[in-house]
Write a protein that holds these residues in place. Structure first.
Motif, PDB file in Angstrom:
ATOM      1  N   GLY A   8      22.698  39.943  55.336  1.00  0.00           N
ATOM      2  CA  GLY A   8      23.254  40.126  54.003  1.00  0.00           C
ATOM      3  C   GLY A   8      24.312  39.105  53.636  1.00  0.00           C
ATOM      4  N   ASP A   9      25.401  39.595  52.999  1.00  0.00           N
ATOM      5  CA  ASP A   9      26.432  38.706  52.479  1.00  0.00           C
ATOM      6  C   ASP A   9      27.290  38.052  53.552  1.00  0.00           C
ATOM      7  N   LYS A  10      27.277  38.596  54.743  1.00  0.00           N
ATOM      8  CA  LYS A  10      28.138  38.010  55.773  1.00  0.00           C
ATOM      9  C   LYS A  10      27.481  36.827  56.471  1.00  0.00           C
ATOM     10  N   GLY A  11      26.175  36.664  56.321  1.00  0.00           N
ATOM     11  CA  GLY A  11      25.493  35.540  56.936  1.00  0.00           C
ATOM     12  C   GLY A  11      25.333  35.707  58.435  1.00  0.00           C
ATOM     13  N   SER A  12      24.686  34.720  59.047  1.00  0.00           N
ATOM     14  CA  SER A  12      24.447  34.758  60.498  1.00  0.00           C
ATOM     15  C   SER A  12      24.988  33.488  61.138  1.00  0.00           C
ATOM     16  N   LYS A  13      25.872  33.639  62.081  1.00  0.00           N
ATOM     17  CA  LYS A  13      26.395  32.497  62.827  1.00  0.00           C
ATOM     18  C   LYS A  13      25.352  32.063  63.860  1.00  0.00           C
TER      19      LYS A  13
ATOM     20  N   GLY B  18      32.061  26.434  55.360  1.00  0.00           N
ATOM     21  CA  GLY B  18      33.321  27.160  55.296  1.00  0.00           C
ATOM     22  C   GLY B  18      33.304  28.455  56.080  1.00  0.00           C
ATOM     23  N   ARG B  19      32.161  29.130  56.076  1.00  0.00           N
ATOM     24  CA  ARG B  19      32.034  30.405  56.777  1.00  0.00           C
ATOM     25  C   ARG B  19      31.329  30.260  58.115  1.00  0.00           C
ATOM     26  N   GLY B  20      30.788  29.055  58.364  1.00  0.00           N
ATOM     27  CA  GLY B  20      30.128  28.814  59.645  1.00  0.00           C
ATOM     28  C   GLY B  20      28.924  29.700  59.867  1.00  0.00           C
ATOM     29  N   ALA B  21      28.190  29.982  58.785  1.00  0.00           N
ATOM     30  CA  ALA B  21      27.068  30.916  58.889  1.00  0.00           C
ATOM     31  C   ALA B  21      25.904  30.459  58.032  1.00  0.00           C
ATOM     32  N   TYR B  22      24.720  30.937  58.410  1.00  0.00           N
ATOM     33  CA  TYR B  22      23.494  30.633  57.669  1.00  0.00           C
ATOM     34  C   TYR B  22      23.172  31.768  56.700  1.00  0.00           C
ATOM     35  N   PHE B  23      22.616  31.372  55.547  1.00  0.00           N
ATOM     36  CA  PHE B  23      22.196  32.319  54.515  1.00  0.00           C
ATOM     37  C   PHE B  23      20.803  31.932  54.041  1.00  0.00           C
ATOM     38  N   LEU B  24      20.111  32.872  53.410  1.00  0.00           N
ATOM     39  CA  LEU B  24      18.805  32.558  52.838  1.00  0.00           C
ATOM     40  C   LEU B  24      18.950  31.530  51.728  1.00  0.00           C
ATOM     41  N   GLY B  25      17.994  30.612  51.660  1.00  0.00           N
ATOM     42  CA  GLY B  25      17.985  29.624  50.601  1.00  0.00           C
ATOM     43  C   GLY B  25      17.243  30.116  49.377  1.00  0.00           C
ATOM     44  N   PRO B  26      17.367  29.426  48.256  1.00  0.00           N
ATOM     45  CA  PRO B  26      16.731  29.854  47.007  1.00  0.00           C
ATOM     46  C   PRO B  26      15.232  30.103  47.099  1.00  0.00           C
ATOM     47  N   PRO B  27      14.463  29.266  47.829  1.00  0.00           N
ATOM     48  CA  PRO B  27      13.019  29.546  47.878  1.00  0.00           C
ATOM     49  C   PRO B  27      12.694  30.915  48.449  1.00  0.00           C
ATOM     50  N   VAL B  28      13.376  31.299  49.539  1.00  0.00           N
ATOM     51  CA  VAL B  28      13.078  32.583  50.169  1.00  0.00           C
ATOM     52  C   VAL B  28      13.502  33.727  49.263  1.00  0.00           C
ATOM     53  N   VAL B  29      14.673  33.583  48.631  1.00  0.00           N
ATOM     54  CA  VAL B  29      15.118  34.613  47.693  1.00  0.00           C
ATOM     55  C   VAL B  29      14.129  34.737  46.543  1.00  0.00           C
TER      56      VAL B  29
ATOM     57  N   VAL C 125      20.259  62.150  47.799  1.00  0.00           N
ATOM     58  CA  VAL C 125      20.967  61.118  48.564  1.00  0.00           C
ATOM     59  C   VAL C 125      20.738  59.778  47.878  1.00  0.00           C
ATOM     60  N   PRO C 126      21.674  58.840  48.023  1.00  0.00           N
ATOM     61  CA  PRO C 126      21.528  57.544  47.358  1.00  0.00           C
ATOM     62  C   PRO C 126      20.620  56.595  48.123  1.00  0.00           C
ATOM     63  N   VAL C 127      20.001  55.708  47.381  1.00  0.00           N
ATOM     64  CA  VAL C 127      19.298  54.555  47.941  1.00  0.00           C
ATOM     65  C   VAL C 127      20.168  53.349  47.615  1.00  0.00           C
ATOM     66  N   ARG C 128      20.626  52.659  48.638  1.00  0.00           N
ATOM     67  CA  ARG C 128      21.621  51.611  48.433  1.00  0.00           C
ATOM     68  C   ARG C 128      20.977  50.233  48.283  1.00  0.00           C
ATOM     69  N   GLY C 129      21.606  49.434  47.423  1.00  0.00           N
ATOM     70  CA  GLY C 129      21.203  48.051  47.253  1.00  0.00           C
ATOM     71  C   GLY C 129      22.240  47.136  47.863  1.00  0.00           C
ATOM     72  N   ALA C 130      22.402  45.952  47.272  1.00  0.00           N
ATOM     73  CA  ALA C 130      23.376  44.992  47.781  1.00  0.00           C
ATOM     74  C   ALA C 130      24.785  45.577  47.701  1.00  0.00           C
ATOM     75  N   SER C 131      25.609  45.205  48.672  1.00  0.00           N
ATOM     76  CA  SER C 131      26.999  45.681  48.748  1.00  0.00           C
ATOM     77  C   SER C 131      27.083  47.197  48.847  1.00  0.00           C
TER      78      SER C 131
ATOM     79  N   GLU D  29      13.597  48.359  52.839  1.00  0.00           N
ATOM     80  CA  GLU D  29      12.456  47.646  52.263  1.00  0.00           C
ATOM     81  C   GLU D  29      12.884  46.809  51.062  1.00  0.00           C
ATOM     82  N   LEU D  30      13.681  47.404  50.186  1.00  0.00           N
ATOM     83  CA  LEU D  30      14.133  46.692  48.990  1.00  0.00           C
ATOM     84  C   LEU D  30      14.976  45.477  49.355  1.00  0.00           C
ATOM     85  N   LEU D  31      15.877  45.648  50.305  1.00  0.00           N
ATOM     86  CA  LEU D  31      16.762  44.554  50.689  1.00  0.00           C
ATOM     87  C   LEU D  31      16.027  43.488  51.493  1.00  0.00           C
ATOM     88  N   SER D  32      14.943  43.853  52.158  1.00  0.00           N
ATOM     89  CA  SER D  32      14.164  42.840  52.869  1.00  0.00           C
ATOM     90  C   SER D  32      13.429  41.944  51.876  1.00  0.00           C
ATOM     91  N   LEU D  33      13.055  42.502  50.721  1.00  0.00           N
ATOM     92  CA  LEU D  33      12.418  41.710  49.675  1.00  0.00           C
ATOM     93  C   LEU D  33      13.428  40.869  48.915  1.00  0.00           C
TER      94      LEU D  33
END
Length: 281
Positions: free
Chosen positions: A34-39, A72-83, A218-224, A262-266
């Motif tokens: 997610g938002d924290k990225g992967s080192k 700056g954060r020293g982490a990898y994030f998804l790029g625009p094509p994958v998103v 119960v809630p279904v959570r999205g980003a954040s 499932e939603l967040l994986s997409l």
């Protein structure tokens, strides 16, 4: 082609397939962060691959734009094509389609009516439902009905798990445009329901519209971790006694978490904006 040539080609092909599998595994790990990225060190541990292999794959994925490195954060994030791929998949498989198997499983295992509620323009929209073998027809809202937040189990679940600022803004807007279509508890009672829901871990709406009718959601959570939808079940009071109530909540929670995953994986940035877009398509 000789047997030796065939074996060599087969071995090369197998190696290429393994490389693809490893690359996809790293992309999935980065997506799940997610938002924290992967080192880089996190990717080595999670993938169980060597540092050299991870580095080589990351260089390739970065070069293609599939992932990005934030220095700056020293982490990898998804790029625009994958998103973009995820958003395209979400357009084809909107939340109603994604949620349908979860609704059907819950209806089958509980025998009660199950609802999918989503946030839309400050209200809870009944986006879909699945009837079990013991549905309560008298309180069945039609698909497409919109209810004020806090007026039923699903809408209460959407409201209770908002962050405090979003909740205050939503309630203020609702008070300015309050509808008498459904009986919304007075503010003090609604605040109490919200607090009780947060403490219990699920929303319960009992006897406030029709005697002997109970709904839990119960809630279904999205980003954040913001709620973008809710799964709820409605039935008679006699069917929501312990220990069955506890089991119903467990089933609801499991399906809601699975749908959220499932939603967040997409689309790792999935939010109510995507809800609007998928419902409009």
């Amino acid at each position: 082609m000789s047997e030796t040539e065939f074996q060599n080609e087969h071995a090369a092909s197998a190696g290429s397939i393994r490389s693809v599998e490893r690359a996809l595994a790293l992309v999935e790990i980065i997506a799940s962060s997610g938002d924290k990225g992967s080192k880089p060190s996190d990717l080595v541990v999670a993938s169980k691959l060597s540092k050299a292999t991870v580095h080589r794959i990351l260089v390739t994925l970065t070069g293609s734009g599939w992932i990005e490195f934030d220095e700056g954060r020293g982490a990898y994030f998804l790029g625009p094509p994958v998103v973009g791929f995820g958003m395209a998949a979400m357009d084809r498989h909107g939340i109603v389609e994604q949620a349908r198997p979860h609704l059907e499983r819950l209806a089958q295992v509980t025998g009660d009516t199950v609802y999918l509620s989503v946030m839309l323009d400050g209200r809870a929209l009944c986006a879909d439902r699945a009837a079990g073998s013991h549905p309560v027809r008298i309180v069945d809202p039609e698909i497409g009905d919109r209810r004020p937040l806090g007026s039923c189990a699903g809408s209460l679940a959407l409201l209770a798990w908002m962050d405090d600022d979003s909740m205050a803004e939503s309630l203020a807007a609702q008070m300015r445009e309050r509808s008498d279509d459904y009986r919304v508890p007075e503010r003090a009672a609604l605040d109490e329901l919200i607090e009780e829901s947060r403490v219990r871990g699920y929303a319960e709406f009992a006897n406030l519209q029709i005697p002997e009718i109970v709904g839990v959601g119960v809630p279904v959570r999205g980003a954040s971790s913001q709620p973008v939808a809710a799964l709820s079940i409605v039935g008679t009071h006699s069917r929501f006694q312990q220990p069955r109530l506890e089991r119903i909540v467990e089933w609801l929670t499991e399906e809601a978490q699975s749908l959220s995953d499932e939603l967040l994986s997409l689309n790792p940035r999935f939010s109510d904006t995507d809800i609007k877009r998928s419902l409009a398509s």
